[in-house]
Each structure stands twice: as C-alpha cells, then as structure tokens.
Design an enzyme around this catalytic site. Structure first.
Site, PDB file in Angstrom:
ATOM      1  N   ARG A 173      30.485  36.510  -7.546  1.00  0.00           N
ATOM      2  CA  ARG A 173      31.652  35.988  -6.823  1.00  0.00           C
ATOM      3  C   ARG A 173      32.797  36.996  -6.762  1.00  0.00           C
ATOM      4  NH1 ARG A 173      33.965  29.787  -6.869  1.00  0.00           N
ATOM      5  NH2 ARG A 173      35.732  30.179  -5.510  1.00  0.00           N
ATOM      6  N   LYS A 181      38.051  26.807  -6.381  1.00  0.00           N
ATOM      7  CA  LYS A 181      39.111  27.386  -7.209  1.00  0.00           C
ATOM      8  C   LYS A 181      40.383  26.586  -6.987  1.00  0.00           C
ATOM      9  CE  LYS A 181      37.930  32.241  -7.871  1.00  0.00           C
ATOM     10  NZ  LYS A 181      38.316  33.631  -7.576  1.00  0.00           N
ATOM     11  N   ASN A 237      36.560  39.435  -3.908  1.00  0.00           N
ATOM     12  CA  ASN A 237      37.858  40.067  -4.154  1.00  0.00           C
ATOM     13  C   ASN A 237      37.961  41.441  -3.505  1.00  0.00           C
ATOM     14  OD1 ASN A 237      38.688  37.885  -5.722  1.00  0.00           O
ATOM     15  ND2 ASN A 237      37.601  38.701  -7.508  1.00  0.00           N
ATOM     16  N   GLU A 264      32.565  32.695 -11.144  1.00  0.00           N
ATOM     17  CA  GLU A 264      32.934  34.107 -11.072  1.00  0.00           C
ATOM     18  C   GLU A 264      32.538  34.902 -12.319  1.00  0.00           C
ATOM     19  OE1 GLU A 264      36.495  34.930  -8.713  1.00  0.00           O
ATOM     20  OE2 GLU A 264      36.885  36.597 -10.054  1.00  0.00           O
ATOM     21  N   LYS A 295      30.553  32.246   2.092  1.00  0.00           N
ATOM     22  CA  LYS A 295      31.234  31.833   0.852  1.00  0.00           C
ATOM     23  C   LYS A 295      30.353  30.863   0.070  1.00  0.00           C
ATOM     24  CE  LYS A 295      35.235  31.041  -1.621  1.00  0.00           C
ATOM     25  NZ  LYS A 295      36.661  31.015  -1.699  1.00  0.00           N
ATOM     26  N   HIS A 338      49.872  37.488   2.089  1.00  0.00           N
ATOM     27  CA  HIS A 338      48.627  37.789   1.379  1.00  0.00           C
ATOM     28  C   HIS A 338      47.585  38.505   2.255  1.00  0.00           C
ATOM     29  CE1 HIS A 338      45.343  37.208  -1.457  1.00  0.00           C
ATOM     30  NE2 HIS A 338      44.627  36.723  -0.462  1.00  0.00           N
ATOM     31  N   ARG A 394      42.078  12.606 -15.979  1.00  0.00           N
ATOM     32  CA  ARG A 394      40.926  13.427 -16.403  1.00  0.00           C
ATOM     33  C   ARG A 394      39.940  13.720 -15.260  1.00  0.00           C
ATOM     34  NH1 ARG A 394      41.882  10.374 -21.075  1.00  0.00           N
ATOM     35  NH2 ARG A 394      42.854  11.746 -22.604  1.00  0.00           N
ATOM     36  N   HIS A 443      41.264  43.010  -2.712  1.00  0.00           N
ATOM     37  CA  HIS A 443      42.295  42.262  -3.441  1.00  0.00           C
ATOM     38  C   HIS A 443      42.891  43.050  -4.599  1.00  0.00           C
ATOM     39  CE1 HIS A 443      40.802  39.075  -0.963  1.00  0.00           C
ATOM     40  NE2 HIS A 443      41.552  38.155  -1.532  1.00  0.00           N
ATOM     41  N   GLU A 502      40.762  38.208   5.886  1.00  0.00           N
ATOM     42  CA  GLU A 502      39.732  37.640   5.000  1.00  0.00           C
ATOM     43  C   GLU A 502      38.415  37.451   5.761  1.00  0.00           C
ATOM     44  OE1 GLU A 502      40.060  37.069   1.737  1.00  0.00           O
ATOM     45  OE2 GLU A 502      42.201  36.840   1.352  1.00  0.00           O
ATOM     46  N   HIS A 526      46.533  42.853  -3.852  1.00  0.00           N
ATOM     47  CA  HIS A 526      47.422  42.018  -4.666  1.00  0.00           C
ATOM     48  C   HIS A 526      48.593  42.816  -5.200  1.00  0.00           C
ATOM     49  CE1 HIS A 526      44.617  38.460  -5.843  1.00  0.00           C
ATOM     50  NE2 HIS A 526      45.382  38.170  -4.811  1.00  0.00           N
TER      51      HIS A 526
HETATM   52  N1  GLY Z   1      39.069  33.588  -2.875  1.00  0.00           N
HETATM   53  C1  GLY Z   1      38.071  34.122  -3.710  1.00  0.00           C
HETATM   54  C2  GLY Z   1      37.196  33.097  -4.347  1.00  0.00           C
HETATM   55  O1  GLY Z   1      37.276  31.929  -4.011  1.00  0.00           O
HETATM   56  O2  GLY Z   1      36.445  33.425  -5.218  1.00  0.00           O
END
Ligand code: GLY
Length: 361
Positions: free
Chosen positions: A243, A145, A247, A239, A229, A266, A123, A250, A187, A254
């Site tokens: 946030r 993430k 993207n 997000e 970031k 990527h 947990r 992307h 990036e 993507h």
């Molecule tokens: N890679 C995008 C984010 O972490 O939100």
C-alpha cells in the site's frame, strides 16, 4: 454505460463503490436495500451541506431511511479531535445509538472525520462514503484510512475502518473549483505511474475530454482509479508493504505542502512530488530519462505545477521530509518509478540527489 461498480474485496468487510451520474438523488434506495442502519447522521461541512444536504436527505426520506445533518465548519482546520468530540456529543444528544450509522458527505476532511468518528462512536458504527471532490472520489473515500490532525502533524491520529459502501456522483465535480479538479488529477496520474501504463496512455489521449469533465471519460477514469486502489488495499489493507506505493509523490510532496504552510493544496504539491520522485529515480539509475520526461510532460499538459516555488525554503522542506509520518525508524522512504506502471519503495536515496531534485527548474 453510465454506471460502473467496483468491489473492494475484503472478505466479510467487502463493499461496493457505485459510480453513477446523479447517484446522489438515487442513493436512498440502495442504502435502504443494504439495511446498513436504521438512521444516519450525515457528517458534512456547512458549505457542502448547503449544496447537497437537502438532495441527500430527500433521497433517503423517499426510501424511508431516517437521516439528520450534523455539520462542522468547512476546512482542514476543523479536522481535529475537538471537532470529533463536538460531533460525538451532537450525535449522543440526538440519541444516536449502536443501531445507527454515519454518512460522510464531502471531501477528504469529511470522509476522514466521519470514518474516524464511526470507528469509535459507541465502539464502532457503520458508515457510508459519498465523496464530492475528485481527490476523495479517486483516493481517500476508498480503502478505510480515517483520521484527524494534531498540532504535531496531519493524520497522526486515526484508524483503519472500512465503509459499508461508497457512492460517487461525477455530476458534483461540475461545481468544484478548477484547482480542486487539478489536485485530484495529480492523484489520478499517480495511479498510471504506479500501476498501469495503459491508464497513463488513456490519460494522455483523453486529456481534452477529461479536463472538460465529459462523462464518457470521467466515469471510466474514476472507475479505474478505484479498481487500482481496491487491488492494492485488498493485498495490503493496513499498509504493511504494497500500500505504500500509493504514497508515490507524497514524500517530497507532503514536505513541500507543509513548507508552503498548506497554501499549496495537497494535489498540486503531490504533482511536484511525483516529478521530483521521477527525477530521483533517474539519478539513482532506476528509471530511463525519457520515462521521467513523459511523466513530467503529462503533469505539465494537465496544467499541474512541477517545480517547487522559489519562495519556499529548501531547508524547511528537508526538515519536513525527516518529520514525515511515513518515516520509519528515522528512515525516509521514497516511492520511485522503474517504468511507467511500476514502482519500488526504497530508503536508499543519495542526499545530494534530493538537493538536486528540490532545486530542479
Ligand atoms: N491515500 C493513500 C492510501 O489510502 O493508502
């Protein structure tokens, strides 16, 4: 100064990002001082474990911290629930309990999986990120993430779960294939476009030093990306809004990556996606043509591809666009620059414009 530290400020869950050449050899002391866990499972793929596992184990042992390597086969194909189950069984079999923690050693796959496993094992146990690719150093290791892929799509199962600390050793970039460096640089350029025109100019001015991986250019570069970031994540950890600007490039990127069967890595696909998004912004009347040209020129000067290979099926790209996980209620969102350093998120994009930017040479 060859060491920089950035803080991700999330109240009680705040954590440091330490950027320092050779930190892989020194990290044990810092981890011991932070009293994160009594023992660590180091989650790494077999390739990275062979390169850096012993160095990390030694550094932890010197500081009196117990640790064991727990590896999985290298590659995105490993990033699935089955590997998570195998790693969890491995940890349980070795008696890892709630007092223990994990260290992610590797690129995005290791970081995403170790973070996900840490968020659900018993947990939730603490974890530390030691990213070893440029992409993971400037993006995926920061912000919490985590996740794995399922047959229906990449990263469709996961959590938001912040690490206790991130340690970035720019020296490890020296063993990284050039294509991986380029992918990471896409990036990096993203941060300039979405947030910081001065940083965009820095990337332009320092291109030679950056591509040569000179410490005095690479350390401030990584630190600035992590700072941006951190600022975004501090304002919108899960997000809900802001946030989403991360993207940029992307949405189309993507889709191009997926349509290539992931043969296009990527970061390179994201470079193409950023060029396409900048062109979309010009067509929609949001961005001056000259600014889009500057974005394209910087990408090209770094050696990044900006046009979609003619071999890729445009219809397939458009199907992947609609299937993207960032689609909400059937609406496809695009992050479009308004100027270098400022973007907007919108789903109001003319379909004919999408066709035009996909076909642009
Ligand atoms: N890679 C995008 C984010 O972490 O939100």
């Amino acid at each position: 100064m060859n060491k920089q530290q950035v803080t991700v400020g999330l109240g009680e869950r705040s954590y440091p990002i330490v950027i320092q050449p050779g930190v892989l050899h020194l990290v044990g002391q810092d981890i011991a001082a932070r009293k994160i866990a009594k023992r660590f499972g180091i989650i790494s793929d077999d390739y990275v474990a062979a390169l850096y596992g012993d160095t990390l184990l030694q550094s932890l042992a010197d500081a009196g911290v117990g640790a064991e390597l727990v590896t999985f086969p290298r590659g995105e194909a490993s990033k699935n629930l089955q590997t998570i189950a195998t790693l969890a069984s491995e940890l349980a079999g070795r008696g890892f309990d709630r007092g223990d923690g994990l260290i992610a050693l590797g690129g995005g796959v290791s970081g995403d999986m170790a973070g996900f496993l840490a968020s659900i094992y018993m947990r939730g146990i603490p974890f530390v990120q030691i990213p070893t690719t440029l992409l993971s150093q400037v993006d995926s290791s920061v912000g919490g993430k985590t996740g794995v892929d399922i047959p229906e799509g990449k990263n469709l199962v996961g959590t938001f779960y912040q690490p206790q600390a991130v340690y970035i050793d720019p020296d490890v970039l020296k063993t990284l294939p050039e294509k991986e460096i380029l992918g990471g640089l896409a990036e990096v350029i993203k941060y300039g476009v979405i947030w910081d025109a001065d940083f965009f100019n820095f990337l332009d001015r320092q291109r030679g030093n950056i591509l040569a991986l000179r410490e005095d250019a690479v350390i401030p570069l990584i630190a600035r990306c992590c700072e941006i970031k951190a600022q975004v994540v501090e304002q919108d950890e899960r997000e809900g809004g802001l946030r989403r600007i991360l993207n940029f490039g992307h949405t189309i990127g993507h889709a191009v990556e997926a349509a290539s069967g992931f043969s296009l890595i990527h970061g390179l696909a994201i470079g193409i996606g950023m060029r396409a998004a900048a062109d979309l912004a010009v067509l929609g009347g949001h961005l001056a043509k000259e600014e889009a040209a500057r974005i394209r020129r910087l990408l090209e000067e770094y050696g990044l591809p900006v046009i979609i290979p003619s071999t890729l099926d445009r219809t397939a790209i458009k199907q992947f666009l609609l299937a993207d996980k960032k689609t909400i209620g059937g609406r496809v969102f695009f992050v479009l620059p308004e100027a270098i350093g400022r973007v907007r998120v919108t789903d109001e994009v003319d379909k004919a414009h999408i066709d035009e930017v996909l076909d642009r040479a």
